[in-house]
Design an enzyme around this catalytic site. Structure first.
Site, PDB file in Angstrom:
ATOM      1  N   SER A 219      -6.709  -9.619   6.330  1.00 31.75           N
ATOM      2  CA  SER A 219      -7.387 -10.005   5.106  1.00 31.75           C
ATOM      3  C   SER A 219      -6.651  -9.309   3.973  1.00 31.75           C
ATOM      4  CB  SER A 219      -8.846  -9.557   5.164  1.00 31.75           C
ATOM      5  OG  SER A 219      -9.348  -9.491   3.855  1.00 31.75           O
TER       6      SER A 219
ATOM      7  N   ASP B 126     -16.520  -5.685  -2.706  1.00 31.16           N
ATOM      8  CA  ASP B 126     -16.228  -6.694  -3.728  1.00 31.16           C
ATOM      9  C   ASP B 126     -17.449  -7.513  -4.136  1.00 31.16           C
ATOM     10  OD1 ASP B 126     -13.593  -5.971  -4.207  1.00 31.16           O
ATOM     11  OD2 ASP B 126     -12.858  -7.110  -2.492  1.00 31.16           O
TER      12      ASP B 126
ATOM     13  N   ASP C 173     -10.964 -20.797   2.513  1.00 34.75           N
ATOM     14  CA  ASP C 173     -12.397 -20.512   2.430  1.00 34.75           C
ATOM     15  C   ASP C 173     -13.039 -20.995   1.146  1.00 34.75           C
ATOM     16  OD1 ASP C 173     -12.866 -18.694   4.946  1.00 34.75           O
ATOM     17  OD2 ASP C 173     -10.991 -18.056   4.037  1.00 34.75           O
TER      18      ASP C 173
ATOM     19  N   ARG D  33     -11.893  -7.198  -9.967  1.00 35.78           N
ATOM     20  CA  ARG D  33     -13.204  -7.881  -9.931  1.00 35.78           C
ATOM     21  C   ARG D  33     -13.849  -7.978 -11.308  1.00 35.78           C
ATOM     22  NH1 ARG D  33     -11.035 -10.165  -5.991  1.00 35.78           N
ATOM     23  NH2 ARG D  33     -10.915  -8.968  -4.047  1.00 35.78           N
TER      24      ARG D  33
HETATM   25  N1  ARG Z   1     -11.121  -1.715   0.347  1.00 41.90           N
HETATM   26  C1  ARG Z   1     -10.581  -2.095  -0.893  1.00 41.90           C
HETATM   27  C2  ARG Z   1     -11.589  -1.988  -1.990  1.00 41.90           C
HETATM   28  O1  ARG Z   1     -12.752  -1.959  -1.706  1.00 41.90           O
HETATM   29  C3  ARG Z   1      -9.925  -3.468  -0.869  1.00 41.90           C
HETATM   30  C4  ARG Z   1     -10.865  -4.611  -0.646  1.00 41.90           C
HETATM   31  C5  ARG Z   1     -10.210  -5.968  -0.543  1.00 41.90           C
HETATM   32  N2  ARG Z   1      -9.267  -5.958   0.483  1.00 41.90           N
HETATM   33  C6  ARG Z   1      -8.977  -6.948   1.312  1.00 41.90           C
HETATM   34  N3  ARG Z   1      -8.016  -6.771   2.158  1.00 41.90           N
HETATM   35  N4  ARG Z   1      -9.619  -8.064   1.299  1.00 41.90           N
HETATM   36  O2  ARG Z   1     -11.251  -1.917  -3.132  1.00 41.90           O
END
Ligand code: ARG
Length: 411
Positions: free
Chosen positions: A175, A124, A14, A95
């Site tokens: 994911s 995120d 991506d 992040r």
């Molecule tokens: N739900 C988790 C958070 O908000 C993980 C987010 C990323 N997870 C993912 N499988 N892309 O911190």
């Protein structure tokens, strides 16, 4: 001068497509930024070369593993950071550190905009953009998946049409986001919350059902952070990595939760955080013996608020900084050893030892050597219970004796 955009680049399909996609949609030059937070996989050099091959005008790569461990994972440990009492903030703490590098790269290369690969449905995007706005108030943000209609199918078509050096066939139903603090897995059949996770979901942990013999580890803490494992000095990063291996082999730190996202959606997530969960168990117990009672009770509230702020993308906010100051002050005496047994999916405290402990054997013992004056307990209880007793006497005066009918079942 041509506008420049820095892109948070993972090396995957991506974001590889996003380089050209953004350039075509905006006319800007794209600079790829890859940050190693211990996610494993390809080397930074491989990732950098792919970014350039996919059309990035520059590539910025940073090994941020120690920075992430020391400045993001350790504060999370000191706060016993578990969102909804379960999730150790794996993605939430990566992040802000990635954002810091994005903003640094934007300044270095004279970019006006920062791009990231998040969708418009998750936490995120909020964490990235709130962090970026805070660290670089003049920067704009753009998310090609959310803002430029870059779907998965279009990404595959684009990569094929432009012959990008990236695999388009590998079909992972999940994911995944991972770093040294843990691993998050969502989507696919996990979206049916009645479905249990299958074995292929896990990568950081082995099945605890058929695990090896128990592994006992002594973690030495200094002011709330691990400094040695079994007497061997370690850095924060080494402590996490070594405990990921040892606790992971015992199936410690598997979490399956439906959580409340900031954007209002409930989502199902599987996490694995063997090192983090083992360390939090040990740290909490060390706090139990080193924090004064009222401090400990109040810290629970602070920890929870800290965790919610961090989950909600407020890592660089003033309130989070204020709570950091409180938490930091509480850790002054959180030093000593915790002996932990890792086995069958659990991290169990076996022993604790600290020069700064408040546990007093002579006060606690029921054997000889007792220094606690039991006679003073009577007066304490009389006064401590006085206000509730007075209220109960008023109740009796106005409405008669207390109703004891619910007490026990008489036959
Ligand atoms: N739900 C988790 C958070 O908000 C993980 C987010 C990323 N997870 C993912 N499988 N892309 O911190």
């Amino acid at each position: 001068m041509t506008d420049r955009i820095v892109l948070a680049y993972s090396g995957g399909l991506d974001t590889s497509v996003a380089i050209g996609w953004i350039a075509e949609a905006t006319g800007a030059e794209v600079i790829a930024v890859a940050v190693d937070v211990g996610q494993g996989g390809e080397s930074l050099e491989t990732v950098r070369q792919r970014a350039l091959d996919c059309g990035a005008v520059e590539a910025y790569v940073a090994d941020a593993r120690d920075e992430f461990a020391e400045q993001y994972c350790m504060p999370t440990l000191r706060a016993n950071g578990l969102y909804m009492d379960a999730y150790p903030l794996v993605s939430a703490i990566s992040r802000p550190v990635i954002s810091k590098h994005l903003v640094a790269a934007a300044q270095q290369f004279g970019a006006t905009t920062v791009a990231h690969g998040c969708t418009g449905k998750g936490n995120d995007q909020v964490r990235f953009e709130v962090s970026i706005q805070t660290l670089g108030p003049d920067l704009k943000c753009i998310a090609p998946v959310r803002d430029l209609a870059l779907t998965r199918d279009k990404a595959i078509d684009y990569a094929t049409a432009h012959d990008l050096p990236i695999e388009t066939t590998k079909k992972n139903p999940f994911s995944i986001d991972q770093n040294v603090w843990g691993r998050a897995v969502e989507t696919g059949f996990l979206e049916d919350i009645w479905n249990g996770p299958t074995k292929d979901v896990y990568e950081y942990t082995d099945d605890p059902t058929f695990g090896p013999a128990p592994d006992v580890v002594t973690i030495t803490f200094d002011q709330g952070v691990p400094v040695a494992l079994d007497g061997e000095t370690v850095t924060a990063l080494q402590a996490i990595e070594q405990l990921n291996r040892r606790a992971g082999a015992q199936g410690v730190g598997r979490i399956d939760i439906v959580e409340d996202r900031l954007v209002g959606i409930k989502s199902r997530e599987i996490y694995e955080a063997p090192g983090a969960m083992a360390m939090i168990a040990a740290h909490r117990e060390l706090e139990n013996i080193t924090l004064e009672r009222e401090q400990a009770r109040f810290k629970k509230t602070v920890d929870q608020r800290w965790t919610e702020l961090v989950y909600d993308g407020q890592w660089f906010s003033p309130l989070k900084a204020n709570l950091d100051a409180f938490i930091h002050e509480t850790q002054k005496y959180v030093s000593g050893d915790i002996r932990l047994e890792l086995h069958g999916g659990r991290a169990t405290v076996l022993g604790r030892r600290s020069e700064t402990s408040l546990y007093d054997f002579n006060l606690a013992t029921y054997d000889t050597g007792d220094t606690f004056d039991q006679s003073s307990a009577r007066g304490f209880i009389d006064i401590y219970g006085l206000s509730a007793k007075t209220a109960s006497q008023r109740e009796e005066r106005l409405h008669g004796k207390p109703d004891l009918s619910g007490a026990g079942v008489q036959k």
